[in-house]
Scaffold this active site. Structure first.
Site, PDB file in Angstrom:
ATOM      1  N   LYS A 156       5.651  40.742  35.042  1.00  0.00           N
ATOM      2  CA  LYS A 156       5.619  41.516  33.796  1.00  0.00           C
ATOM      3  C   LYS A 156       5.286  42.986  34.009  1.00  0.00           C
ATOM      4  O   LYS A 156       5.516  43.820  33.139  1.00  0.00           O
ATOM      5  CB  LYS A 156       4.586  40.915  32.829  1.00  0.00           C
ATOM      6  CG  LYS A 156       5.046  39.633  32.162  1.00  0.00           C
ATOM      7  CD  LYS A 156       4.079  39.197  31.092  1.00  0.00           C
ATOM      8  CE  LYS A 156       4.099  40.145  29.918  1.00  0.00           C
ATOM      9  NZ  LYS A 156       3.230  39.684  28.814  1.00  0.00           N
TER      10      LYS A 156
ATOM     11  N   ARG B  31      -7.196  44.833  26.473  1.00  0.00           N
ATOM     12  CA  ARG B  31      -7.654  43.984  27.574  1.00  0.00           C
ATOM     13  C   ARG B  31      -7.262  44.615  28.904  1.00  0.00           C
ATOM     14  O   ARG B  31      -6.256  45.301  29.005  1.00  0.00           O
ATOM     15  CB  ARG B  31      -7.028  42.599  27.441  1.00  0.00           C
ATOM     16  CG  ARG B  31      -7.371  41.901  26.137  1.00  0.00           C
ATOM     17  CD  ARG B  31      -6.395  40.800  25.804  1.00  0.00           C
ATOM     18  NE  ARG B  31      -5.057  41.305  25.587  1.00  0.00           N
ATOM     19  CZ  ARG B  31      -3.965  40.557  25.591  1.00  0.00           C
ATOM     20  NH1 ARG B  31      -4.061  39.262  25.798  1.00  0.00           N
ATOM     21  NH2 ARG B  31      -2.783  41.085  25.372  1.00  0.00           N
TER      22      ARG B  31
ATOM     23  N   TRP C 129       7.610  54.350  21.118  1.00  0.00           N
ATOM     24  CA  TRP C 129       7.955  54.298  22.546  1.00  0.00           C
ATOM     25  C   TRP C 129       8.690  55.571  22.952  1.00  0.00           C
ATOM     26  O   TRP C 129       8.439  56.128  24.026  1.00  0.00           O
ATOM     27  CB  TRP C 129       8.820  53.064  22.837  1.00  0.00           C
ATOM     28  CG  TRP C 129       9.201  52.930  24.281  1.00  0.00           C
ATOM     29  CD1 TRP C 129       8.437  52.416  25.287  1.00  0.00           C
ATOM     30  CD2 TRP C 129      10.446  53.315  24.888  1.00  0.00           C
ATOM     31  NE1 TRP C 129       9.126  52.462  26.485  1.00  0.00           N
ATOM     32  CE2 TRP C 129      10.358  53.014  26.264  1.00  0.00           C
ATOM     33  CE3 TRP C 129      11.615  53.895  24.385  1.00  0.00           C
ATOM     34  CZ2 TRP C 129      11.405  53.258  27.152  1.00  0.00           C
ATOM     35  CZ3 TRP C 129      12.657  54.143  25.262  1.00  0.00           C
ATOM     36  CH2 TRP C 129      12.547  53.827  26.633  1.00  0.00           C
TER      37      TRP C 129
ATOM     38  N   PHE D 203       0.035  37.337  23.270  1.00  0.00           N
ATOM     39  CA  PHE D 203       1.225  36.533  22.951  1.00  0.00           C
ATOM     40  C   PHE D 203       1.459  36.425  21.435  1.00  0.00           C
ATOM     41  O   PHE D 203       1.169  37.353  20.687  1.00  0.00           O
ATOM     42  CB  PHE D 203       1.139  35.170  23.629  1.00  0.00           C
ATOM     43  CG  PHE D 203       1.099  35.271  25.124  1.00  0.00           C
ATOM     44  CD1 PHE D 203       2.110  35.925  25.823  1.00  0.00           C
ATOM     45  CD2 PHE D 203       0.047  34.742  25.862  1.00  0.00           C
ATOM     46  CE1 PHE D 203       2.082  36.035  27.209  1.00  0.00           C
ATOM     47  CE2 PHE D 203       0.012  34.848  27.247  1.00  0.00           C
ATOM     48  CZ  PHE D 203       1.040  35.498  27.919  1.00  0.00           C
TER      49      PHE D 203
ATOM     50  N   ALA E 276      -3.760  34.704  26.874  1.00  0.00           N
ATOM     51  CA  ALA E 276      -4.101  33.927  25.679  1.00  0.00           C
ATOM     52  C   ALA E 276      -3.489  32.534  25.729  1.00  0.00           C
ATOM     53  O   ALA E 276      -3.876  31.668  24.945  1.00  0.00           O
ATOM     54  CB  ALA E 276      -3.623  34.657  24.430  1.00  0.00           C
TER      55      ALA E 276
ATOM     56  N   PHE F  21      14.401  49.233  19.603  1.00  0.00           N
ATOM     57  CA  PHE F  21      15.028  49.596  20.870  1.00  0.00           C
ATOM     58  C   PHE F  21      16.294  50.409  20.569  1.00  0.00           C
ATOM     59  O   PHE F  21      16.885  50.297  19.483  1.00  0.00           O
ATOM     60  CB  PHE F  21      15.385  48.357  21.669  1.00  0.00           C
ATOM     61  CG  PHE F  21      14.199  47.577  22.171  1.00  0.00           C
ATOM     62  CD1 PHE F  21      14.376  46.481  23.013  1.00  0.00           C
ATOM     63  CD2 PHE F  21      12.896  47.909  21.815  1.00  0.00           C
ATOM     64  CE1 PHE F  21      13.285  45.762  23.470  1.00  0.00           C
ATOM     65  CE2 PHE F  21      11.807  47.191  22.277  1.00  0.00           C
ATOM     66  CZ  PHE F  21      12.009  46.101  23.109  1.00  0.00           C
TER      67      PHE F  21
ATOM     68  N   THR G  83       2.053  48.461  23.326  1.00  0.00           N
ATOM     69  CA  THR G  83       2.705  49.724  22.989  1.00  0.00           C
ATOM     70  C   THR G  83       2.516  50.046  21.515  1.00  0.00           C
ATOM     71  O   THR G  83       2.237  51.191  21.144  1.00  0.00           O
ATOM     72  CB  THR G  83       4.207  49.651  23.333  1.00  0.00           C
ATOM     73  OG1 THR G  83       4.359  49.155  24.660  1.00  0.00           O
ATOM     74  CG2 THR G  83       4.859  51.006  23.237  1.00  0.00           C
TER      75      THR G  83
ATOM     76  N   LYS H 228       3.325  44.571  22.153  1.00  0.00           N
ATOM     77  CA  LYS H 228       2.114  44.634  21.324  1.00  0.00           C
ATOM     78  C   LYS H 228       1.190  45.763  21.781  1.00  0.00           C
ATOM     79  O   LYS H 228       0.627  46.475  20.957  1.00  0.00           O
ATOM     80  CB  LYS H 228       1.373  43.292  21.357  1.00  0.00           C
ATOM     81  CG  LYS H 228       2.054  42.181  20.586  1.00  0.00           C
ATOM     82  CD  LYS H 228       1.164  40.978  20.404  1.00  0.00           C
ATOM     83  CE  LYS H 228       0.573  40.485  21.713  1.00  0.00           C
ATOM     84  NZ  LYS H 228       1.594  40.075  22.691  1.00  0.00           N
TER      85      LYS H 228
END
Length: 892
Positions: free
Chosen positions: A378, A367, A745, A628, A597, A716, A345, A343
């Site tokens: 992560k 955030r 990306w 999330f 969240a 991807f 990205t 999200k």
């Protein structure tokens, strides 16, 4: 005439801008106050401040004073009245061009000489000369003793009007001959006695514009002397006032939002795509003060932290309060794998596409990452690949210290609770009173926060000596019931062994042992307040309302009761300001508030969004992110954040990946740190089709709120074209306005241009935004609506403890607050292993807590923990510091 025009123009500006207090600062050296000048300026409506430096002041001292006034936001104009010997390019060029009312800086003169008359000011003495002269075409003008900036400006303006201009000094050998042939003679400095008036051609116009004539040391009247010489005097003063009004007009214009003058950074994507930190370091970010100026921020509105980040002051909201907002875009997602689906990205790629490739003002509002996941499992949250916030290591590590400020404030309050219980248990009422209201220098007095507590208790007395014993007892005793304390200590580290602790075991704590716990710092109510507050005053009020426990009568005890509100606000005074950073392509980003969240509401701050919406302008976009899946972060964004801000979203971008959809379609478990199974790296259309049920459900959740949704498929390299086409087809058939594959990306903003175009179109669609539930409904009913309509549960089941808390909060008057569910992010249900779209389950509510300052009730679903733990192999194994270069290694 000039003064009257200036007066009318300024009066018009003041009518349109009632707050306007235009101020001109005049720097003098050993001059008497300019009383006559002040009267002139006051007639027009300008305020004049005199800075009188002592005789003997050096050029460096004058420059120092100029630099100080340059940065004073209360001064809009700056003029110099100095002895001629102190005028130099060093002094004149210290003036900010936008404050230089006399127009003598090199920047202004350069524009004047080039003929950019609309973008410069004519120096007052020059303007006065030009006002006095008419029909200059073909006339011979002699400039005498007009040197430096004044001479250059005069010569330029006279030539522009068609005059033949010659400039010379008083000691020029052929001076008498030149004077005989001149139609106009302009004295740039005082005429020496050895140059007789008889040298001047009979009938020639003589004008004196010595710079001292701008002060009242000389005659300020516009009149002829016996020799026929005209002095510019008051006309020059009037033009200085006119210039000041022009400066004010430009200053007001600069206060308005406008199309940005943004210099975007070029990307040269490599294949294969390097690591995030390598990409970040390969780009040279703009200095943050340059970025701030490009997007319309004023010098006094930023506080710089290093070269690449700055705090933005909230005064900006007042300056731009009348400007229309831009479009408001929320990035949410489907139920993610433990790896996350990108999200952040997508958010960064989208704004890079909007601004760097479509030339549309846009802001990303993100955030601040928690240290917990950064060193846990992560990694960071700066985006990834060629869609990142840079420098990524600064973004992920400490930033400007907001989370540390929250930790300090949270734990100060926790310490205050236990300390107060100890002191009340070990002291009499009188002893407590003497310590809480001590005699200082022979006088005893209540502090402001103590007077506020007295008022809440119904005691109107202000003299500490007049309270009765009963009133003293009510004042000093909070009577906190330790078993009801809900305020926990926090630390920004995943530390599972702090989930349950015992405090008060030292002998000095008098046996006041109790069980407590630590939460992750970003789950603190103070973080939620930071995210939802709308001003410093609002934050103070919210901090004071925070309920930390109940007293022994069952009434709430607040931070205000403990007397700590002011101290908390002091610790948070800088954290309330959003942090300005930039993307890889040099577009602006605000970083503010925190993640999680699944525990908190997990959205960036209302203040960052509001400031950004003003800065982008009516046609711009602000893209913010919810944590999330849409069932958690987006639901809280709409029901909690939008209620607090009053802002209405324009469109939702729902992020999906083929990988996550395959997991929801029955694919094997995805585990952080473990290689993906072949089902995720090879084409499998059936798994994708089966997993799209989760995407369809998240689209339906978005539609509950009446906002258009665009699906962004984060592509991807292992995704096949057929898989990508299938997801987009199903998404559009399921009600999405559009579904777009994204390659940001690997390609940066260029890879998200189609997404940006789809978002722009969707934002222009009819918007029928609505909240999911009314605040007037009972707490349990609001929980049930979320469980059934959003999660797909059959019903909810409250534990006895949870029901008891609901009853207590309702009785205490907190029943009309929105709901912030603390639930796993790995499933629509409360069971992380249940993928796809679970149905028919009963949602268990194990506990219900209240964040009264933040303004919501938060139920804990199932075994939801507020303190994550470290995995067997945390990220910190790969994080290191090069002692030679001081570069961070291993962040991702």
């Amino acid at each position: 005439k000039v003064m009257e025009n200036a007066k009318n123009s300024l009066a018009s500006l003041k009518r349109e801008n009632p707050w306007l207090e235009p101020t001109l600062a005049i720097i003098q050296v050993n001059y008497l106050p300019l009383v006559i000048l002040s009267l002139f300026f006051e007639q027009v409506g300008l305020r004049v401040t005199h800075i009188c430096l002592p005789e003997g002041s050096t050029k460096d001292e004058i420059v120092s004073e100029i630099l100080r006034l340059n940065e004073d936001p209360n001064v809009q104009g700056l003029a110099l009245d100095l002895p001629e010997s102190l005028y130099s390019s060093k002094v004149l060029n210290a003036l900010k061009p936008e404050k230089d009312v006399d127009g003598l800086s090199s920047v202004n003169l350069g524009r004047l000489v080039r003929g950019d008359v609309s973008d410069c000011l004519v120096p007052p003495t020059v303007g006065a000369v030009m006002e006095l002269l008419e029909d200059l075409g073909g006339r011979r003008v002699l400039l005498l003793g007009a040197r430096g900036a004044l001479g250059a400006a005069l010569q330029s303006e006279l030539q522009r009007e068609g005059a033949a201009v010659l400039s010379c000094h008083w000691d020029t050998p052929q001076l008498q001959s030149e004077l005989r042939h001149a139609d106009v003679v302009v004295f740039g400095s005082t005429k020496p006695d050895d140059v007789p008036v008889s040298w001047i051609k009979p009938g020639a116009t003589i004008i004196s514009c010595a710079h001292e004539l701008l002060s009242e040391k000389h005659n300020c009247g516009l009149q002829d002397n016996p020799a026929g010489e005209k002095t510019v005097g008051s006309l020059a003063v009037a033009i200085r006032m006119q210039n000041m009004v022009k400066n004010m007009e430009r200053w007001i214009q600069s206060q308005q939002s406008r199309k940005w003058d943004l210099h975007c950074l070029k990307l040269k994507p490599l294949s294969p795509v390097p690591s995030d930190i390598e990409i970040s370091r390969a780009q040279s970010p703009k200095a943050v003060d340059v970025l701030a100026k490009e997007i319309g921020l004023l010098t006094d509105e930023i506080e710089i932290y290093g070269q690449t980040k700055a705090k933005v002051r909230l005064s900006l909201l007042e300056r731009l309060k009348d400007q229309p907002d831009g479009k408001y875009v929320l990035v949410a997602g489907i139920t993610p794998t433990p790896l996350g689906e990108g999200k952040s990205t997508v958010t960064i790629g989208l704004v890079q596409a909007l601004t760097a490739h479509l030339n549309i003002n846009s802001f990303a509002c993100l955030r601040q990452p928690s240290q917990g996941p950064t060193f846990g499992v992560k990694g960071g949250a700066a985006g990834g690949g060629y869609a990142q916030v840079i420098p990524m290591e600064e973004f992920n590590l400490h930033l400007t210290g907001d989370i540390h400020a929250i930790t300090a404030a949270n734990n100060l309050l926790a310490a205050a609770i236990d300390a107060r219980i100890l002191h009340e248990n070990t002291q009499s009422d009188k002893s407590l009173y003497n310590r809480l209201v001590p005699v200082v220098n022979g006088v005893r007095g209540f502090s402001a926060i103590q007077l506020a507590r007295l008022r809440r208790l119904g005691i109107s007395k202000t003299d500490p000596e007049t309270l009765t014993e009963e009133e003293i007892s009510k004042f000093v005793r909070l009577d906190i019931d330790p078993s009801t304390i809900t305020w926990q200590r926090v630390v920004d580290t995943n530390d599972r062994f702090l989930r349950k602790i015992t405090v008060g075991q030292a002998n000095t704590e008098k046996g006041l042992v109790r069980q407590a716990q630590f939460d992750i710092a970003v789950a603190s109510e103070i973080m939620a307040i930071l995210a939802l507050t709308t001003s410093l005053q609002d934050m103070k009020e919210r901090l004071g309302k925070m309920v930390v426990a109940n007293d022994k009568k069952g009434e709430p005890v607040t931070a205000e009761d403990l007397g700590v509100t002011g101290a908390l606000a002091v610790l948070m005074k800088d954290a309330i300001k959003p942090t300005l950073m930039q993307t890889l392509e040099g577009t602006p980003v605000f970083v503010h508030a925190g993640p999680f969240a699944n525990i908190a509401h997990g959205n960036s701050s209302v203040l960052a969004d509001k400031i950004a919406l003003k800065l982008v302008g009516e046609k711009g976009f602000v893209v913010t992110e919810a944590g999330f899946g849409a069932d958690i972060g987006m639901e809280k964004f709409f029901n909690i954040k939008c209620r607090a801000s009053g802002l209405v979203p324009s469109v939702v971008v729902l992020v999906a990946t083929v990988r996550a959809l395959k997991m929801h379609g029955g694919g094997p478990n995805v585990t952080a740190g473990a290689p993906l199974k072949k089902e995720y790296t090879e084409e499998n259309l059936q798994l994708v089709a089966d997993g799209c049920c989760n995407l369809q459900k998240q689209i339906q959740i978005t539609q509950l709120f009446g906002v258009p949704v665009v699906v962004a498929l984060n592509v991807f390299k292992t995704d096949s074209p057929a898989e990508v086409d299938l997801v987009c087809k199903i998404a559009k058939e399921s009600g999405a306005f559009d579904a777009v594959p994204c390659n940001h990306w690997s390609a940066g903003g260029r890879g998200a241009v189609k997404l940006a175009q789809a978002v722009e179109k969707a934002a222009n669609q009819k918007n029928s935004f609505k909240y999911l539930y009314s605040l007037e409904l009972p707490i349990v009913e609001k929980i049930r609506i979320i469980a059934q309509k959003v999660y797909g549960a059959q019903d909810v089941e409250l534990s006895p403890a949870a029901q008891s808390q609901v009853d207590r909060y309702t009785r205490q008057g907190f029943g009309n607050l929105p709901i912030c569910m603390a639930k796993t992010h790995l499933s629509l249900s409360h069971q992380p292993e249940r993928k796809g779209v679970p149905t028919g389950f009963i949602l268990p509510i194990s506990d219900v807590r209240a964040s009264i300052g933040a303004g919501f009730i938060y139920p804990l679903v199932g075994t939801m923990s507020t303190m994550p733990g470290l995995p067997t192999r945390p990220c910190f194994y790969d994080i290191d510091l090069d002692p030679i270069t001081e570069q961070v290694k291993g962040l991702f």
